[in-house]
Each structure stands twice: as structure tokens, then as C-alpha cells.
Design an enzyme around this catalytic site. Sequence first.
Site, mmCIF file in Angstrom:
data_model
loop_
_atom_site.group_PDB
_atom_site.id
_atom_site.type_symbol
_atom_site.label_atom_id
_atom_site.label_comp_id
_atom_site.label_asym_id
_atom_site.label_seq_id
_atom_site.Cartn_x
_atom_site.Cartn_y
_atom_site.Cartn_z
ATOM 1 N N CYS A 15 -10.661 -4.193 -3.863
ATOM 2 C CA CYS A 15 -9.590 -5.106 -4.310
ATOM 3 C C CYS A 15 -10.125 -6.495 -4.624
ATOM 4 C CB CYS A 15 -8.469 -5.156 -3.273
ATOM 5 S SG CYS A 15 -7.449 -3.667 -3.349
ATOM 6 N N ASN B 12 0.845 -1.193 0.000
ATOM 7 C CA ASN B 12 0.000 0.000 0.000
ATOM 8 C C ASN B 12 0.882 1.246 0.000
ATOM 9 O OD1 ASN B 12 0.634 -0.783 2.688
ATOM 10 N ND2 ASN B 12 -1.102 0.334 3.538
ATOM 11 N N CYS C 58 -3.967 0.412 -2.565
ATOM 12 C CA CYS C 58 -3.824 -0.829 -1.799
ATOM 13 C C CYS C 58 -2.689 -1.694 -2.337
ATOM 14 C CB CYS C 58 -5.117 -1.632 -1.862
ATOM 15 S SG CYS C 58 -6.451 -0.966 -0.859
ATOM 16 N N CYS D 260 -9.850 -5.527 0.690
ATOM 17 C CA CYS D 260 -11.021 -4.641 0.769
ATOM 18 C C CYS D 260 -11.969 -4.966 -0.398
ATOM 19 C CB CYS D 260 -10.587 -3.178 0.730
ATOM 20 S SG CYS D 260 -10.073 -2.613 -0.916
ATOM 21 N N GLU E 48 0.282 5.183 0.586
ATOM 22 C CA GLU E 48 -0.664 6.218 1.005
ATOM 23 C C GLU E 48 -0.216 7.583 0.497
ATOM 24 O OE1 GLU E 48 -1.206 5.585 5.241
ATOM 25 O OE2 GLU E 48 -2.366 3.756 4.836
ATOM 26 N N GLU F 128 -2.779 -4.862 -3.005
ATOM 27 C CA GLU F 128 -3.249 -5.765 -4.063
ATOM 28 C C GLU F 128 -3.247 -5.058 -5.414
ATOM 29 O OE1 GLU F 128 -4.600 -5.095 -1.154
ATOM 30 O OE2 GLU F 128 -5.704 -6.783 -0.316
HETATM 31 N N1 THU Z 1 -5.111 -1.775 2.596
HETATM 32 C C1 THU Z 1 -4.528 -2.554 1.635
HETATM 33 O O1 THU Z 1 -3.466 -2.216 1.112
HETATM 34 N N2 THU Z 1 -5.161 -3.688 1.273
HETATM 35 C C2 THU Z 1 -6.310 -4.152 1.843
HETATM 36 O O2 THU Z 1 -6.838 -5.145 1.387
HETATM 37 C C3 THU Z 1 -6.876 -3.472 2.994
HETATM 38 C C4 THU Z 1 -6.385 -2.092 3.220
HETATM 39 C C5 THU Z 1 -4.446 -0.537 2.995
HETATM 40 C C6 THU Z 1 -5.112 0.712 2.530
HETATM 41 C C7 THU Z 1 -4.596 1.710 3.541
HETATM 42 O O3 THU Z 1 -3.326 2.190 3.113
HETATM 43 C C8 THU Z 1 -4.399 0.895 4.808
HETATM 44 O O4 THU Z 1 -4.381 -0.454 4.398
HETATM 45 C C9 THU Z 1 -5.476 1.095 5.848
HETATM 46 O O5 THU Z 1 -6.729 0.903 5.309
#
Ligand code: THU
Length: 135
Positions: A92, A45, A56, A89, A47, A58
Site C-alpha cells: 500500500c 479492508n 487493504c 503495508c 477479506e 488503502e
Molecule cells: N490491512 C489493511 O487494510 N491495511 C494495512 O495497511 C495493513 C493491513 C488489512 C489487511 C488484512 O485484512 C488485515 O489488515 C490484517 O492484515
Amino acid sequence: MLRQIDQRLCKAAISARHNAYAPYSKFKVGAAILDEFDNIHLGVNVENAAYPQGSCAEAGAISAMIAAGGQQIKVIAVSGAGVELCTPCGGCRQRIREFANPQTEILICNELAFARRFLLEELLPASFGPDNLNT
Ligand code: THU
């Protein structure tokens, strides 16, 4: 027991996770995809100070797979910390669906090891995929 390749994939997701850029949520996630050529693609991920622009793990792994010429997810491993399973999520799940099928395995790991295996159809039942457009 996990197959050797699944162990490798979990290790890849777990170690990639350390490179995640998550200064806002502090929740680092790593992902590793095994494609149809048995190549492994990593994602984390990433941000952003403008929060909605974050992406994300994925999504990153899927981009890496496509850029490298892969088009099928044979298995995907996701690693995140905490007591709760770090399942993909909703968005994803749909991103994975594009390059996978309902029987595709999703391996969920904590920060240290494999925790639980799901089939995509368990996480995204009655899904809408590319075939639905063949009317
Ligand atoms: N996140 C992912 O990278 N993948 C997921 O399947 C769940 C959430 C990340 C997004 C964000 O940067 C952090 O986790 C908190 O939600």
C-alpha cells in the site's frame, strides 16, 4: 495540533473502519483520502475466504478516489486498532506513491483518535514512482 481538515479525515477513517469486512484476521482497518478537489474517499479492508484475495483499506480508498475522478492524494488517514501503529503495508505504500509525492502526509489513527503523522518519504524512502519512467 491537527488542522481541521486533518481531524475530519481522521474521523472519516475511524468511522469507516467499523464497516470493514475482516472475519478472518478480525483486524479492521479504515482509510480516508483527501483528493485534489478536497473530496474525501473512504476504503476498508475486505477479506476473503480465499485469503490472498483480500484487499487493504488503502487500496479501497484509492479505487474510490479514482472512480470519483480524483487523481492526487493530498492527505491519507488510516485507522486500525491495537498498541502498534497501523501503518500502511509495503504494497500500500507503493499504491499510495502512485498518486502522492514524498512530502504527502499519512495520518495514522488508532480506533479512537489521531496517533502519529508520517511523510510518505519516511515510510517509503527513495521510492520509485511515475516520474522514474520518464527516461
Ligand atoms: N490491512 C489493511 O487494510 N491495511 C494495512 O495497511 C495493513 C493491513 C488489512 C489487511 C488484512 O485484512 C488485515 O489488515 C490484517 O492484515
